[in-house]
Design an enzyme around this catalytic site. Structure first.
Site, PDB file in Angstrom:
ATOM      1  CG  HIS A 265      -2.062   0.886   1.276  1.00 35.79           C
ATOM      2  ND1 HIS A 265      -2.428   1.681   0.222  1.00 35.79           N
ATOM      3  CD2 HIS A 265      -2.934   1.198   2.288  1.00 35.79           C
ATOM      4  CE1 HIS A 265      -3.463   2.434   0.567  1.00 35.79           C
ATOM      5  NE2 HIS A 265      -3.787   2.170   1.819  1.00 35.79           N
ATOM      6  CG  HIS A 306      -3.575   0.614  -8.281  1.00 29.89           C
ATOM      7  ND1 HIS A 306      -4.917   0.500  -7.994  1.00 29.89           N
ATOM      8  CD2 HIS A 306      -3.072   1.503  -7.401  1.00 29.89           C
ATOM      9  CE1 HIS A 306      -5.201   1.296  -6.991  1.00 29.89           C
ATOM     10  NE2 HIS A 306      -4.105   1.913  -6.603  1.00 29.89           N
ATOM     11  CG  ASP A 363       2.881   4.744  -4.024  1.00 31.23           C
ATOM     12  OD1 ASP A 363       2.697   5.893  -3.612  1.00 31.23           O
ATOM     13  OD2 ASP A 363       2.206   3.778  -3.650  1.00 31.23           O
TER      14      ASP A 363
HETATM   15  N1  ACO Z   1       5.861  -6.979 -10.379  1.00 31.00           N
HETATM   16  C1  ACO Z   1       5.774  -8.176 -11.017  1.00 31.00           C
HETATM   17  N2  ACO Z   1       4.620  -8.847 -11.204  1.00 31.00           N
HETATM   18  C2  ACO Z   1       3.494  -8.303 -10.709  1.00 31.00           C
HETATM   19  C3  ACO Z   1       3.499  -7.052 -10.039  1.00 31.00           C
HETATM   20  C4  ACO Z   1       4.742  -6.401  -9.877  1.00 31.00           C
HETATM   21  N3  ACO Z   1       4.793  -5.208  -9.259  1.00 31.00           N
HETATM   22  N4  ACO Z   1       2.243  -6.753  -9.652  1.00 31.00           N
HETATM   23  C5  ACO Z   1       1.454  -7.762 -10.069  1.00 31.00           C
HETATM   24  N5  ACO Z   1       2.208  -8.698 -10.712  1.00 31.00           N
HETATM   25  C6  ACO Z   1       1.716  -9.902 -11.391  1.00 31.00           C
HETATM   26  C7  ACO Z   1       1.250 -10.952 -10.392  1.00 31.00           C
HETATM   27  O1  ACO Z   1       2.306 -11.843 -10.071  1.00 31.00           O
HETATM   28  C8  ACO Z   1       0.151 -11.617 -11.183  1.00 31.00           C
HETATM   29  O2  ACO Z   1       0.756 -12.480 -12.157  1.00 31.00           O
HETATM   30  P1  ACO Z   1      -0.020 -13.826 -12.651  1.00 31.00           P
HETATM   31  O3  ACO Z   1      -1.336 -13.371 -13.222  1.00 31.00           O
HETATM   32  O4  ACO Z   1       0.907 -14.430 -13.641  1.00 31.00           O
HETATM   33  O5  ACO Z   1      -0.188 -14.662 -11.390  1.00 31.00           O
HETATM   34  C9  ACO Z   1      -0.507 -10.479 -11.940  1.00 31.00           C
HETATM   35  O6  ACO Z   1       0.531  -9.495 -12.119  1.00 31.00           O
HETATM   36  C10 ACO Z   1      -1.700  -9.853 -11.225  1.00 31.00           C
HETATM   37  O7  ACO Z   1      -1.259  -9.354  -9.958  1.00 31.00           O
HETATM   38  P2  ACO Z   1      -2.039  -9.477  -8.572  1.00 31.00           P
HETATM   39  O8  ACO Z   1      -1.023  -9.613  -7.469  1.00 31.00           O
HETATM   40  O9  ACO Z   1      -3.099 -10.530  -8.686  1.00 31.00           O
HETATM   41  O10 ACO Z   1      -2.732  -8.079  -8.487  1.00 31.00           O
HETATM   42  P3  ACO Z   1      -3.350  -7.428  -7.203  1.00 31.00           P
HETATM   43  O11 ACO Z   1      -4.438  -6.548  -7.685  1.00 31.00           O
HETATM   44  O12 ACO Z   1      -3.716  -8.456  -6.180  1.00 31.00           O
HETATM   45  O13 ACO Z   1      -2.139  -6.587  -6.569  1.00 31.00           O
HETATM   46  C11 ACO Z   1      -0.630  -4.831  -6.122  1.00 31.00           C
HETATM   47  C12 ACO Z   1      -1.941  -5.233  -6.805  1.00 31.00           C
HETATM   48  C13 ACO Z   1      -0.635  -5.262  -4.634  1.00 31.00           C
HETATM   49  C14 ACO Z   1      -0.517  -3.301  -6.132  1.00 31.00           C
HETATM   50  C15 ACO Z   1       0.550  -5.474  -6.867  1.00 31.00           C
HETATM   51  O14 ACO Z   1       0.538  -5.083  -8.231  1.00 31.00           O
HETATM   52  C16 ACO Z   1       1.901  -5.118  -6.238  1.00 31.00           C
HETATM   53  O15 ACO Z   1       2.305  -5.765  -5.249  1.00 31.00           O
HETATM   54  N6  ACO Z   1       2.624  -4.082  -6.775  1.00 31.00           N
HETATM   55  C17 ACO Z   1       3.865  -3.638  -6.217  1.00 31.00           C
HETATM   56  C18 ACO Z   1       3.613  -2.835  -4.950  1.00 31.00           C
HETATM   57  C19 ACO Z   1       3.068  -1.446  -5.240  1.00 31.00           C
HETATM   58  O16 ACO Z   1       3.578  -0.720  -6.074  1.00 31.00           O
HETATM   59  N7  ACO Z   1       2.010  -1.065  -4.468  1.00 31.00           N
HETATM   60  C20 ACO Z   1       1.432   0.275  -4.572  1.00 31.00           C
HETATM   61  C21 ACO Z   1      -0.005   0.212  -4.890  1.00 31.00           C
HETATM   62  S1  ACO Z   1      -0.581   1.849  -5.210  1.00 31.00           S
HETATM   63  C22 ACO Z   1      -0.908   2.550  -3.704  1.00 31.00           C
HETATM   64  O17 ACO Z   1      -1.029   1.943  -2.676  1.00 31.00           O
HETATM   65  C23 ACO Z   1      -1.023   4.030  -3.729  1.00 31.00           C
END
Ligand code: ACO
Length: 424
Positions: A265, A306, A363
């Site tokens: 987050h 996201h 971010d």
């Molecule tokens: N790097 C690499 N792979 C990723 C990333 C990433 N940053 N984010 C998602 N993926 C992949 C997942 O492994 C998944 O792959 P798959 O379909 O082959 O299994 C796919 O993309 C979908 O991702 P989910 O994790 O299911 O997406 P979710 O909606 O649950 O998570 C989240 C969103 C938590 C933001 C995630 O993208 C993440 O951890 N990003 C990095 C952390 C980040 O930048 N957070 C800030 C959010 S914005 C905020 O709070 C203001």
């Protein structure tokens, strides 16, 4: 009022009628509240398809990259408004006229100082503590200092607490930073704008008072505006849940700060810079991109992806523009920032990220801007917390102002069935 009806058919049971409601925009919702009395619960860990409340504050369409506060697009607010006006809008529902705005600004300014005894609290923390740990403690402790406005059923008390929180958050953030450096706390100056004052408290000292660059103050203000609210995210939902038990606003916001701290987050902007440290050099980017794609490797590209925006993050667009302005103003030639830009370019063209709609989020750019302004990495999430405060309070106030129930989710229990304690 139910516009439509849904029927749930469960094998071997009588069909259950459920009302369906339509909002102004966005998907219709099925009201499942009657299910409990029929002996069923819904199951939705992570709230992938659950509306926890009705709200009039913020609307997001993740597929189209739309973010509206009280109906106004975030791009227009970032360009034409400022943080305190956006706070007013979030809290009161309408933009202020000129007189309402200057009165609001003046009221906030009158509350920027914190109780002098709060410094004693600060002194109890280690100087190398993470600033978010100190923020959680100090903001929670505000309820011990401002108990004249803690009656949550009194609208005036709620308003005073809202102003106090918005006004004092930058002061506390800057105090926490100065404490970590061992420098004296700098008192707020009411002749400066909200963001200028924050930069003044962060970077000036009793020995030297530098003029705050208008470009950097504007960038800071944009960071606050772009973080001001984001409907029912993890920290806002935490604030609502804590508030639903009748807890006071300072305690609820402290709970929101705790939820924001996590790297999935608000902690992501800090994580972006740590990741850039880890990558180290442009020559290592390919290796780290491969790690991000590897399902057996926990490494993720921080600042990408996201939960809601699966196309692009509208805040990231504005933030990128501000990022370019700040880097231009400061004439920065930092290899880490170059690395960030290269990483962005590669990830934006890599099929893995493109197919999964993993775009740089707000971010990613805010981390880069804050670093360029000279704000240390550990302070990034603290700044996010200061920016998100009006959103948290607006949601808390919206909930308390209407009929609400204590938030109490149910569960799918998969543990042991009842068993007897073994005889010895
Ligand atoms: N790097 C690499 N792979 C990723 C990333 C990433 N940053 N984010 C998602 N993926 C992949 C997942 O492994 C998944 O792959 P798959 O379909 O082959 O299994 C796919 O993309 C979908 O991702 P989910 O994790 O299911 O997406 P979710 O909606 O649950 O998570 C989240 C969103 C938590 C933001 C995630 O993208 C993440 O951890 N990003 C990095 C952390 C980040 O930048 N957070 C800030 C959010 S914005 C905020 O709070 C203001």
């Amino acid at each position: 009022m139910a516009d439509k009806k849904a029927q749930l058919i469960i094998e071997g049971a009588a069909p259950i009628d459920l009302p369906v409601y339509s909002g102004t925009m966005g998907p219709d919702v099925v009201d499942v509240r009657a299910l409990g009395s029929s002996g069923y619960f819904t199951f939705d860990p992570g709230f992938m398809a659950t509306s926890s409340c009705e709200s009039k504050i913020t609307y997001i369409d993740g597929d189209k990259g739309i973010l509206l506060h009280r109906g106004y697009p975030i791009e227009q607010l970032a360009e034409k408004s400022d943080f305190l006006e956006t706070c007013y809008l979030l809290l009161k529902g309408e933009l202020p006229d000129a007189e309402q705005k200057s009165k609001f600004v003046e009221t906030v300014q009158k509350h920027t100082m914190v109780h002098e005894q709060l410094k004693n609290f600060l002194n109890g923390f280690r100087r190398d503590a993470h600033p978010m740990a100190v923020m959680c403690g100090i903001v929670g402790a505000l309820s011990a200092f401002y108990h004249d406005s803690l009656d949550i059923n009194d609208a005036k008390h709620r308003e005073v607490s809202a102003i106090r929180l918005i006004a004092k958050m930058p002061t506390i953030a800057a105090m926490v930073y100065k404490y970590s450096k061992g420098e004296p706390v700098i008192y707020p100056r009411n002749d400066l704008s909200y963001s200028e004052n924050f930069l003044h408290m962060m970077f000036n000292t009793p020995c030297e008072e530098k003029k705050i660059s208008p470009v950097l103050a504007r960038a800071m203000d944009r960071i606050f505006v772009l973080h001001a609210d984001h409907e029912q995210n993890a920290s806002t939902s935490t604030v609502r849940l804590a508030g639903s038990s009748g807890a006071n606003p300072f305690a609820c916001i402290a709970a929101g700060i705790a939820a924001l701290w996590g790297p999935a987050h608000g902690g992501a902007n800090e994580a972006v810079l740590r990741m850039l440290d880890e990558i180290g050099d442009v020559s290592n980017i390919e290796k780290f991109i491969a790690k991000a794609k590897d399902k057996d490797d926990p490494f993720k590209l921080m600042g990408f992806g996201h939960r809601v925006y699966k196309n692009f993050d509208p805040r990231a667009k504005v933030m990128k523009q501000t990022c370019d302005e700040v880097l231009g103003e400061l004439g920065i030639n930092d290899p880490q920032l170059e690395l960030a830009m290269k990483l962005e370019e590669i990830a934006r063209n890599d099929p893995y990220f493109v197919e999964r709609n993993l775009y740089p989020n707000v971010d990613f750019y805010s981390g880069i801007i804050l670093k360029a302004i000279g704000i240390p990495t550990e302070m990034f999430t603290v700044i996010f917390a200061a920016g998100r405060t009006p959103g948290w309070i607006a949601h808390w106030n919206e909930m308390i102002s209407g009929p609400y129930k204590i938030g109490r989710p149910r569960q799918l229990y998969t543990g042991y069935p009842q068993r007897d304690y073994p005889s010895k």
